[in-house]
Design a protein around this motif. Structure first.
Motif, short mmCIF file in Angstrom:
data_model
loop_
_atom_site.label_atom_id
_atom_site.label_comp_id
_atom_site.label_asym_id
_atom_site.label_seq_id
_atom_site.Cartn_x
_atom_site.Cartn_y
_atom_site.Cartn_z
N UNK A 64 0.80 -1.22 0.00
CA UNK A 64 0.00 0.00 0.00
C UNK A 64 0.83 1.27 0.00
N UNK A 65 2.02 1.23 -0.58
CA UNK A 65 2.84 2.43 -0.66
C UNK A 65 2.48 3.32 -1.84
N UNK A 66 1.80 2.78 -2.84
CA UNK A 66 1.57 3.51 -4.09
C UNK A 66 0.17 3.21 -4.60
N UNK A 67 -0.22 3.95 -5.62
CA UNK A 67 -1.48 3.66 -6.31
C UNK A 67 -1.31 3.95 -7.79
N UNK A 68 -2.21 3.41 -8.60
CA UNK A 68 -2.25 3.67 -10.04
C UNK A 68 -3.52 4.43 -10.38
N UNK A 69 -3.44 5.33 -11.33
CA UNK A 69 -4.65 5.97 -11.84
C UNK A 69 -5.41 4.98 -12.72
N UNK A 70 -6.66 5.29 -13.00
CA UNK A 70 -7.45 4.42 -13.87
C UNK A 70 -6.78 4.25 -15.23
N UNK A 71 -6.25 5.36 -15.76
CA UNK A 71 -5.62 5.32 -17.08
C UNK A 71 -4.37 4.46 -17.06
N UNK A 72 -3.54 4.63 -16.04
CA UNK A 72 -2.30 3.85 -15.97
C UNK A 72 -2.59 2.37 -15.73
N UNK A 73 -3.60 2.07 -14.92
CA UNK A 73 -3.97 0.67 -14.70
C UNK A 73 -4.45 0.03 -16.00
N UNK A 74 -5.31 0.74 -16.71
CA UNK A 74 -5.82 0.21 -17.98
C UNK A 74 -4.71 0.05 -19.00
N UNK A 289 2.82 7.79 -5.08
CA UNK A 289 2.86 7.55 -3.64
C UNK A 289 1.51 7.92 -3.03
N UNK A 290 1.00 7.05 -2.16
CA UNK A 290 -0.30 7.34 -1.53
C UNK A 290 -0.17 8.63 -0.71
N UNK A 291 -1.17 9.50 -0.78
CA UNK A 291 -1.05 10.83 -0.14
C UNK A 291 -0.78 10.77 1.35
N UNK A 292 -1.40 9.84 2.06
CA UNK A 292 -1.21 9.79 3.51
C UNK A 292 0.24 9.47 3.88
N UNK A 315 0.38 14.86 -7.39
CA UNK A 315 0.84 13.53 -6.98
C UNK A 315 2.36 13.50 -6.96
N UNK A 316 2.91 12.44 -6.37
CA UNK A 316 4.35 12.33 -6.20
C UNK A 316 4.81 10.93 -6.59
N UNK A 317 5.99 10.87 -7.19
CA UNK A 317 6.61 9.61 -7.56
C UNK A 317 7.81 9.38 -6.66
N UNK A 318 8.23 8.13 -6.54
CA UNK A 318 9.36 7.77 -5.70
C UNK A 318 10.66 7.84 -6.50
#
Length: 452
Positions: A64-74, A289-292, A315-318
């Motif tokens: 749970x450190x990161x997430x994908x947008x709908x577009x990137x997941x697709x 990176x997840x905002x929290x 948003x932020x990338x690692x």
């Protein structure tokens, strides 16, 4: 020599992880080299594409450190990648070339070395070299088994470990030997046995940190015992590693504006390895990176700028890997400080735990701004240590094992992802915390699949 050995292994490894009743129908190429000398075995162990650069990445992909947008997941190029992101119950690995393949490929290389080195006379002149080769192979096998157990076995529980299904413990190179799943207890006892056996054989200072050392073996033992919940031994082995190498970088000396501010093979690296980049979910262009997590860093905490890049859209990338542009999967001194701090906090050694934590954090904050942390009791000290563990070890493939052990101990953490308006959840104690073994492996081996 290295190329010939690599070709030989690629041929042999087709069935190494699963076992089979027959080998290949075609006769092997007579030009292939069978390893027979210490130099040959060193060449196998120094093949970093097998040994050090393809650590399983599914633990980080699932965490749970990161997430994908709908577009990137697709836009992920394979259905298995999309299924893995939302914790589907099956078909989350591509066939053949996947985390299982690479983990057991390393096991096979290690077993090849361990079988061959015993046939080589250990002369006084070559004793240290002989020991180092054997120690490296034991380390590689123990490390690979640990990675596999963290992914495909349920969390270690003292009360059920003897009956819970663990991983296959391939201890030789005989393809005709079928693969069967050992218990979780047997799996972890083998990991510990290999790593403890490696310790006296490995050098204190390796030729290069891509090769394991005595402190690296101590570090993996500390990680193993931490996961198992054996905090006294986690403290002992983290301390043993730090007695040999306790170096910390001062982040004030880094250029936070650089694309990748932290140098590869930096002074904190005890043993260098990479998470494999096969699955593109973790690409810097996709993983946000997840905002929290990002918001948990104070403004004077240099990790906020050293670790993360502003994407320009909120948003932020690692970017803070200890391997420059690749994701670091090895052992570093910051993890050892945090392991010892947590082990001490869980044993009620609050001042010692905070000493470890403050020694680390003063190197992470702007010079002159850090105020040493204090705690009123054991519970508060542990909470602070675990918060800093999450913030320091982000995107290193360790969060998944932490989620498993925290939930075992009652943390009650549920992780969530949302795609196209649909929420997917992974509640505590979900059987999916033991990932499905790749379907092609099940079909070839006949092993029992993890329950869903």
């Amino acid at each position: 020599m290295k190329r010939q050995l690599k070709h030989m292994l690629c041929l042999l490894l087709l069935f190494a992880a699963t076992g089979c009743e027959s080998f290949l129908d075609e006769k092997p190429d007579n030009a292939l080299v069978v390893p027979a000398t210490l130099q040959d075995l060193e060449a196998l162990l120094d093949d970093h594409s097998v040994i050090a650069n393809n650590y399983p990445s599914m633990a980080e992909i699932s965490a749970d450190n990161y997430y994908l947008t709908d577009v990137d997941w697709a836009g992920l190029p394979e259905e298995e990648y999309r299924r893995a992101y939302i914790w589907e119950k099956d078909r989350v690995f591509l066939p053949r070339r996947n985390d299982w393949y690479y983990a057991y490929r390393s096991v096979y290389s290690a077993n090849t070395v361990l079988e061959t080195v015993e046939k080589i006379h250990r002369t006084p002149a070559e004793a240290a070299r002989w020991d180092n080769v054997k120690g490296q192979a034991l380390f590689v096998r123990g490390s690979s088994f640990l990675q596999a157990a963290l992914l495909w076995a349920p969390v270690y529980r003292e009360g059920t470990a003897a009956t819970d299904m663990g991983i296959p413990l391939r201890l030789g190179t005989d393809f005709n030997e079928p693969s069967v799943r050992a218990s979780v207890e047997q799996s972890f006892q083998r990991i510990i046995l290999d790593l403890k056996a490696a310790v006296p054989l490995l050098p204190v200072t390796p030729v290069h940190v891509i090769r394991p050392s005595r402190s690296a073996a101590y570090g993996l033992l500390a990680r193993t015992y931490l996961y198992m919940g054996n905090y006294p031994l986690a403290e002992v082995y983290a301390d043993s590693a730090l007695q040999l190498n306790a170096t910390l970088m001062n982040y004030s000396s880094l250029n936070a504006a650089a694309s990748f501010p932290i140098a590869r093979f930096n002074p904190e690296v005890v043993q260098h390895s990479l998470l494999m980049s096969l699955n593109p979910s973790l690409a810097v262009s996709r993983a946000r990176i997840v905002p929290e997590l990002y918001d948990s860093y104070a403004d004077d905490d240099l990790r906020k700028t050293v670790f993360f890049r502003n994407n320009g859209d909120g948003s932020f990338a690692f970017k803070g890997s200890y391997s420059n542009s690749g994701l670091f999967g090895g052992i570093a001194t910051d993890e050892l400080y945090l392991t010892r701090a947590e082990a001490r906090a869980r044993q009620g050694k609050v001042p010692e735990a905070l000493d470890d934590l403050n020694a680390l954090l003063i190197t992470r904050w702007k010079d002159g701004t850090f105020v040493p942390l204090t705690a009123g009791d054991q519970a508060e000290a542990l909470e602070i240590v675990l918060q800093e563990r999450r913030k320091e070890l982000v995107m290193r493939g360790l969060r998944w094992m932490d989620l498993k052990r925290f939930n075992r101990d009652g943390a009650g953490i549920t992780i969530n992802r949302t795609i196209n308006g649909q929420e997917y959840t992974m509640p505590p104690h979900d059987p999916r915390y033991a990932l499905p073994i790749p379907e092609d492996v099940i079909e070839l081996s006949g092993m029992q699949q993890n329950p869903r």
